[in-house]
Scaffold this motif. Sequence first.
Motif, short mmCIF file in Angstrom:
data_model
loop_
_atom_site.label_atom_id
_atom_site.label_comp_id
_atom_site.label_asym_id
_atom_site.label_seq_id
_atom_site.Cartn_x
_atom_site.Cartn_y
_atom_site.Cartn_z
N ASP A 251 56.00 40.30 -0.45
CA ASP A 251 56.60 39.49 0.94
C ASP A 251 56.45 41.05 1.81
O ASP A 251 56.25 41.32 3.01
CB ASP A 251 57.57 39.04 1.20
CG ASP A 251 57.74 37.64 -0.09
OD1 ASP A 251 56.77 37.01 0.61
OD2 ASP A 251 59.36 37.47 -0.36
N LYS B 197 57.62 39.61 -6.00
CA LYS B 197 57.56 38.07 -4.99
C LYS B 197 58.34 39.35 -3.85
O LYS B 197 57.28 39.08 -2.36
CB LYS B 197 58.47 36.85 -5.61
CG LYS B 197 58.48 36.36 -3.54
CD LYS B 197 59.21 34.75 -4.49
CE LYS B 197 59.46 34.42 -2.91
NZ LYS B 197 59.23 34.77 -1.69
N GLU B 198 59.39 39.61 -3.86
CA GLU B 198 60.41 40.73 -2.73
C GLU B 198 58.86 42.01 -2.26
O GLU B 198 58.61 42.33 -1.51
CB GLU B 198 61.19 41.19 -3.12
CG GLU B 198 62.04 40.72 -2.91
CD GLU B 198 63.49 40.49 -3.50
OE1 GLU B 198 63.63 42.04 -3.01
OE2 GLU B 198 64.55 39.62 -4.58
N ALA C 209 54.18 41.62 4.73
CA ALA C 209 54.70 42.26 6.46
C ALA C 209 53.92 43.50 6.47
O ALA C 209 53.37 43.22 8.53
CB ALA C 209 56.46 42.14 6.50
#
Length: 71
Positions: A16, A12-13, A20
């Motif tokens: 994300d 998930k990180e 970005a």
Amino acid sequence: MLNKEIEHQLMKEIFDLTLAFQIEYPEIYDNLLETPLFLNYGHKVISQTEFEAYREFLRAQLRVFEEEKVA
């Protein structure tokens, strides 16, 4: 092998951070595929350490570009 909860959080990180880049820096996002990853290709499974290192690499790159944007 990664614990499923840790694996989910790391993925998930990474997602994300990649998102970005895609939104804020599309010209950089296009080059992410060219970024060399220091993965151990001798193993069939990517280790938690390798995922964490990639996440930290993305975080560091994003910080650099954000700092340049502000300056």
